[in-house]
Scaffold this active site. Structure first.
Site, PDB file in Angstrom:
ATOM      1  N   ASP A 171       0.727  -1.296  -0.017  1.00  0.00           N
ATOM      2  CA  ASP A 171      -0.103  -0.054  -0.026  1.00  0.00           C
ATOM      3  C   ASP A 171       0.703   1.514  -0.070  1.00  0.00           C
ATOM      4  O   ASP A 171       2.002   0.589  -0.208  1.00  0.00           O
ATOM      5  CB  ASP A 171      -1.076  -0.095   1.307  1.00  0.00           C
ATOM      6  CG  ASP A 171      -0.279   0.327   2.987  1.00  0.00           C
ATOM      7  OD1 ASP A 171       1.112  -0.797   2.534  1.00  0.00           O
ATOM      8  OD2 ASP A 171      -0.886   0.661   3.328  1.00  0.00           O
ATOM      9  N   HIS A 497       2.627  -9.091  -2.816  1.00  0.00           N
ATOM     10  CA  HIS A 497       1.224  -8.108  -3.044  1.00  0.00           C
ATOM     11  C   HIS A 497       2.014  -6.651  -3.013  1.00  0.00           C
ATOM     12  O   HIS A 497       3.008  -6.088  -2.224  1.00  0.00           O
ATOM     13  CB  HIS A 497       0.217  -7.986  -1.836  1.00  0.00           C
ATOM     14  CG  HIS A 497      -0.398  -7.230  -1.353  1.00  0.00           C
ATOM     15  ND1 HIS A 497      -1.246  -7.408  -2.329  1.00  0.00           N
ATOM     16  CD2 HIS A 497      -1.013  -6.012  -0.421  1.00  0.00           C
ATOM     17  CE1 HIS A 497      -2.409  -6.281  -1.799  1.00  0.00           C
ATOM     18  NE2 HIS A 497      -2.090  -5.601  -1.193  1.00  0.00           N
ATOM     19  N   ASP A 545       2.232 -17.774  -2.857  1.00  0.00           N
ATOM     20  CA  ASP A 545       3.203 -17.000  -3.988  1.00  0.00           C
ATOM     21  C   ASP A 545       2.376 -16.133  -4.811  1.00  0.00           C
ATOM     22  O   ASP A 545       1.753 -16.100  -6.122  1.00  0.00           O
ATOM     23  CB  ASP A 545       4.250 -17.053  -5.262  1.00  0.00           C
ATOM     24  CG  ASP A 545       5.284 -16.017  -5.670  1.00  0.00           C
ATOM     25  OD1 ASP A 545       5.007 -14.804  -5.035  1.00  0.00           O
ATOM     26  OD2 ASP A 545       5.997 -16.035  -6.411  1.00  0.00           O
ATOM     27  N   GLU A 554       2.987  -9.924   1.158  1.00  0.00           N
ATOM     28  CA  GLU A 554       3.119  -8.593   1.038  1.00  0.00           C
ATOM     29  C   GLU A 554       4.751  -8.757   1.446  1.00  0.00           C
ATOM     30  O   GLU A 554       5.080  -9.571   2.080  1.00  0.00           O
ATOM     31  CB  GLU A 554       2.389  -7.675   2.014  1.00  0.00           C
ATOM     32  CG  GLU A 554       2.174  -6.474   1.520  1.00  0.00           C
ATOM     33  CD  GLU A 554       1.250  -5.557   1.933  1.00  0.00           C
ATOM     34  OE1 GLU A 554       0.272  -5.787   2.645  1.00  0.00           O
ATOM     35  OE2 GLU A 554       1.151  -4.226   2.292  1.00  0.00           O
TER      36      GLU A 554
HETATM   37  O1  9MR Z   1       2.198  -6.447   9.560  1.00  0.00           O
HETATM   38  C1  9MR Z   1       1.182  -5.631  10.469  1.00  0.00           C
HETATM   39  C2  9MR Z   1       0.751  -7.285  11.076  1.00  0.00           C
HETATM   40  O2  9MR Z   1       1.187  -7.390  12.076  1.00  0.00           O
HETATM   41  C3  9MR Z   1      -0.514  -6.465  11.561  1.00  0.00           C
HETATM   42  O3  9MR Z   1      -1.329  -8.088  11.425  1.00  0.00           O
HETATM   43  C4  9MR Z   1      -1.267  -6.681   9.985  1.00  0.00           C
HETATM   44  C5  9MR Z   1      -3.185  -6.200  10.153  1.00  0.00           C
HETATM   45  O4  9MR Z   1      -3.577  -5.765  11.015  1.00  0.00           O
HETATM   46  O5  9MR Z   1      -0.469  -5.125   9.659  1.00  0.00           O
HETATM   47  C6  9MR Z   1       0.639  -5.527   8.775  1.00  0.00           C
HETATM   48  O6  9MR Z   1       0.787  -4.336   8.821  1.00  0.00           O
HETATM   49  C7  9MR Z   1       0.511  -3.826   7.153  1.00  0.00           C
HETATM   50  C8  9MR Z   1      -0.051  -2.541   7.406  1.00  0.00           C
HETATM   51  O7  9MR Z   1      -1.197  -2.400   8.115  1.00  0.00           O
HETATM   52  C9  9MR Z   1      -0.443  -1.805   6.167  1.00  0.00           C
HETATM   53  N1  9MR Z   1       0.977  -1.673   4.922  1.00  0.00           N
HETATM   54  C10 9MR Z   1       1.497  -2.911   4.813  1.00  0.00           C
HETATM   55  C11 9MR Z   1       1.211  -3.916   6.206  1.00  0.00           C
HETATM   56  C12 9MR Z   1       2.060  -4.788   6.229  1.00  0.00           C
HETATM   57  O8  9MR Z   1       0.988  -6.432   5.575  1.00  0.00           O
END
Ligand code: 9MR
Length: 680
Positions: A171, A497, A545, A554
């Site tokens: 994102d 992602h 993947d 991601e």
């Molecule tokens: O790394 C984060 C993980 O620990 C959480 O469980 C998850 C859901 O809240 O979010 C992950 O972080 C994401 C973030 O919220 C938005 N940008 C991408 C991050 C990696 O997936």
């Protein structure tokens, strides 16, 4: 008989698909139901068996859900490429054994951060045409940010310029919590390398970034880019919550995929300040003030003042929590337990300033003595007490000796825990069977940092072995025979992602660049693709993947940062057994001497370019030299190769000589370092 490969192209013999270091551990895991020990053979590129032995049956391995045996070929010390390990009719993917194995991973994992930069064009001259793109979020339509971003309703009535920094992940949000941790890891990597005498390997012009050649180590330039953003997120003086940091800035609504950053049409919004974000700013800016000081004192001053303001503001607002529900258009990064962030920030401020107020905040924190500061699940964006411990254990500070000893032993006991867990598992992973959650690969790399720090504190080789074996896990020795790093290994992730590196969705867009780490197995199946495709998976096999699986595939700054840390550590040449030095006075008279120094390469790879350093204890001064360029600064002497003698093959020697003056005593120096590593 070996279990048939579970996925196309996956063999039953799981290795680090990139390879192994000549002086490092070399183990492989064989998926098999055989109960009797299997014979393994290491074959070189001609097919000749160069080593063989017997694997050790491990039986059922809970995290992978597989029955496995472990083959150990660590005793093999040769080097080359195209090796395979053959076991019971199965053959591994080919791999290298060489000392410079991790050099390119070190720079690629760091280049990831330049690729992720917001507010600056990504230049083809630095990344190649496929990855070049216009600057994102600089207020140029259709972008609506980030040069004058309003707050969400009721949060503030003004706008802020919050350009720059790194996009968090796939994102395009920018989160102070995760940004602070990632910056800290990068700067900590440099601080550690400097203690090891290997900071030149992270120095100026080592990375493909616009700032190369500015006289400042490139890794610090990259961190500077994010630190500028983090400081822009600080609430200005005269406003409510002055000194706090806004928790995050991102799109008002989730954007679709793919979407190049400069084409994002969504309005951007600042979300209300939080204590956790403020303390991430305090900690990373305090660390900045310490580590940047020799290179950029003005920036160090700016960092220190931001850190102090953040600390004071967090103390005045100790329980301003980012809500879990705030996940429209960006992640929540919610956290209601911030006493560990207070501890981390206090530790950084204390290590940097030595001031008693910060020391008291350290010693009065429950995290200073808590046995869970370094937990079985490692540290992460929400659990930061370990970072305070790592800093206090390694950066000179004024805590009493017994307290420091206790802190250091908390690091080594955590490392002991990881080492013993790795020993019981088929794939030598430091995380527990129930620890495969969102971002598990980042957790593995974070654990490796604790292991490597324990190795530094004690010199105990078991910890270095553990840290290097986590690299094996990430690069293919795992339940899926999958390298989670783009471009590294025979079967490597490539559809992570990401809104720009979205080749799987749009063939005109690139795959992620080499060195991008996937989040990794997440047994909670936190996205629709994982739910559909991975039902019933064993914890360590819950990975796919596919660009749609944001919970397993991601990329993110807080996962690539520890991988970059670990790659830099693994790329450093072994500190033992690479050189032997003899220093001989050929002729000594009342005020002068001539001497010859002979350097032997006792390692297994050619040294290409050398710098030998030592210190003079008796006031000697070198006045002229031959077969090397010798310079002296105070007592510190540096001899550089003369270019024609820059190569030293394994087992070979080079000699050079010089003339110097002395003032009576002319003691022979005994400690030498070759390219930053101590010689025997
Ligand atoms: O790394 C984060 C993980 O620990 C959480 O469980 C998850 C859901 O809240 O979010 C992950 O972080 C994401 C973030 O919220 C938005 N940008 C991408 C991050 C990696 O997936």
């Amino acid at each position: 008989m070996p279990t048939p490969a579970s996925a196309a192209g996956t063999t039953a013999v799981r290795v680090n698909q990139v390879g192994y270091l000549p002086d490092g551990p070399k183990r492989a895991t064989v998926v098999t139901t055989a109960a009797q020990p299997l014979t393994w053979q290491l074959r070189d590129t001609s097919g000749a068996a160069v080593a063989s032995g017997t694997a050790v049956p491990r039986g059922a391995d809970t995290p992978s859900g597989q029955s496995v045996q472990v083959a150990d070929f660590s005793a093999y010390r040769g080097s080359g490429s195209g090796y395979v390990l053959a076991v019971d009719g199965s053959v591994s993917t080919p791999f290298d054994i060489r000392a410079n194995l991790y050099d390119s991973l070190r720079s690629d994992t760091m280049a990831f951060f330049y690729h992720q930069r917001s507010g600056i064009p990504i230049e083809a001259s630095l990344v190649g045409p496929a990855y070049a793109r216009p600057a994102g979020h600089l207020g140029v339509a259709p972008n609506q940010g980030d040069t004058s971003v309003p707050c969400q309703a009721t949060v503030c009535d003004y706008t802020r310029d919050v350009r720059g920094g790194w996009y968090d992940a796939g994102d395009q949000g920018k989160y102070v919590v995760n940004g602070g941790l990632s910056t800290w890891l990068m700067v900590n990597s440099f601080e550690r390398a400097k203690r090891a005498g290997a900071d030149a390997e992270l120095g100026d012009s080592t990375l493909r970034i616009p700032e190369r050649g500015n006289g400042i180590p490139d890794i610090l330039d990259e961190a500077h880019w994010e630190l500028d953003f983090l400081m822009r997120m600080q609430v200005p003086e005269g406003k409510p919550y002055a000194g706090m940091a806004f928790h995050k800035v991102h799109d008002a609504a989730w954007t679709g995929m793919p979407l190049r950053p400069d084409q994002d049409p969504q309005p951007r919004e600042l979300h209300r300040p939080s204590t956790a974000a403020t303390l991430n700013l305090a900690a990373s800016a305090a660390q900045c003030a310490r580590v940047f000081r020799p290179y950029d004192p003005a920036f160090a001053d700016r960092c220190l003042s931001a850190a102090r303001r953040a600390w004071t503001a967090a103390q005045a607002n100790p329980a301003l929590y980012a809500p879990a529900s705030d996940s429209t258009g960006g992640g929540a990064y919610d956290n209601t337990q911030v006493s560990d962030e207070f501890y981390w920030a206090a530790a950084e401020l204390y290590a940097t300033t030595g001031e008693s107020g910060y020391r008291d905040a350290v010693t009065n924190s429950p995290w200073h003595t808590s046995s869970t500061a370094l937990s079985a699940y490692g540290f992460g964006w929400a659990d930061t007490a370990a970072l305070g411990r790592l800093t206090l254990a390694t950066v000179p500070n004024g805590l009493p000796a017994d307290d420091l000893a206790r802190i250091r032993s908390s690091v080594t006991s955590a490392a002991d825990g990881y080492v013993s867990r790795m020993a019981t598992q088929g794939y030598a992973v430091p995380v527990p069977a129930d620890g495969y959650f969102w971002g598990s690969n980042g957790e593995v790399a974070n654990d490796a940092i604790v292991l490597a720090t324990a190795a530094e504190l004690t010199g105990d080789g078991r910890y270095r072995t553990g840290a290097l074996e986590t690299m094996d896990y990430l690069l293919g020795r795992n339940a899926l025979g999958q390298s989670y790093v783009t471009g590294y290994g025979t079967k490597s992730s490539q559809n992570q992602h990401h809104r720009f590196w979205a080749h799987q969705l749009d063939a005109s867009l690139p795959h992620p660049p080499a060195g991008s780490l996937a989040g990794g197995p997440d047994s909670a199946l936190d996205d629709p693709v994982a739910k559909e495709k991975l039902q019933g998976c064993a914890p360590a096999a819950c990975y796919i993947d596919d660009i749609g699986s944001y919970s397993t595939n991601e990329v993110a700054i807080n996962w690539n940062a520890p991988l970059a840390w670990l790659a830099a550590y693994a790329a450093e040449r072994s500190s033992t057994g690479v050189c032997a030095v003899t220093y001989k006075n050929d002729n000594v008279w009342s005020t002068g001497f001539t001497a010859t120094v002979t350097v032997k390469n006792t390692g297994s790879t050619t040294v290409d370019g050398w710098q030998l350093t030592w210190a003079y204890a008796g006031g000697q001064r070198v006045t002229s030299a031959w077969n090397a360029t010798v310079t002296q600064d105070g007592t510190a002497v540096t001899a550089h190769d003369a270019d024609w003698n820059r190569g030293i093959a394994p087992g070979a020697t080079v000699s050079f000589g010089f003339q110097g003056t002395h003032t009576g005593a002319n003691p022979v120096p005994t400690a030498f370092s070759l390219n930053g590593h101590a010689c025997t």
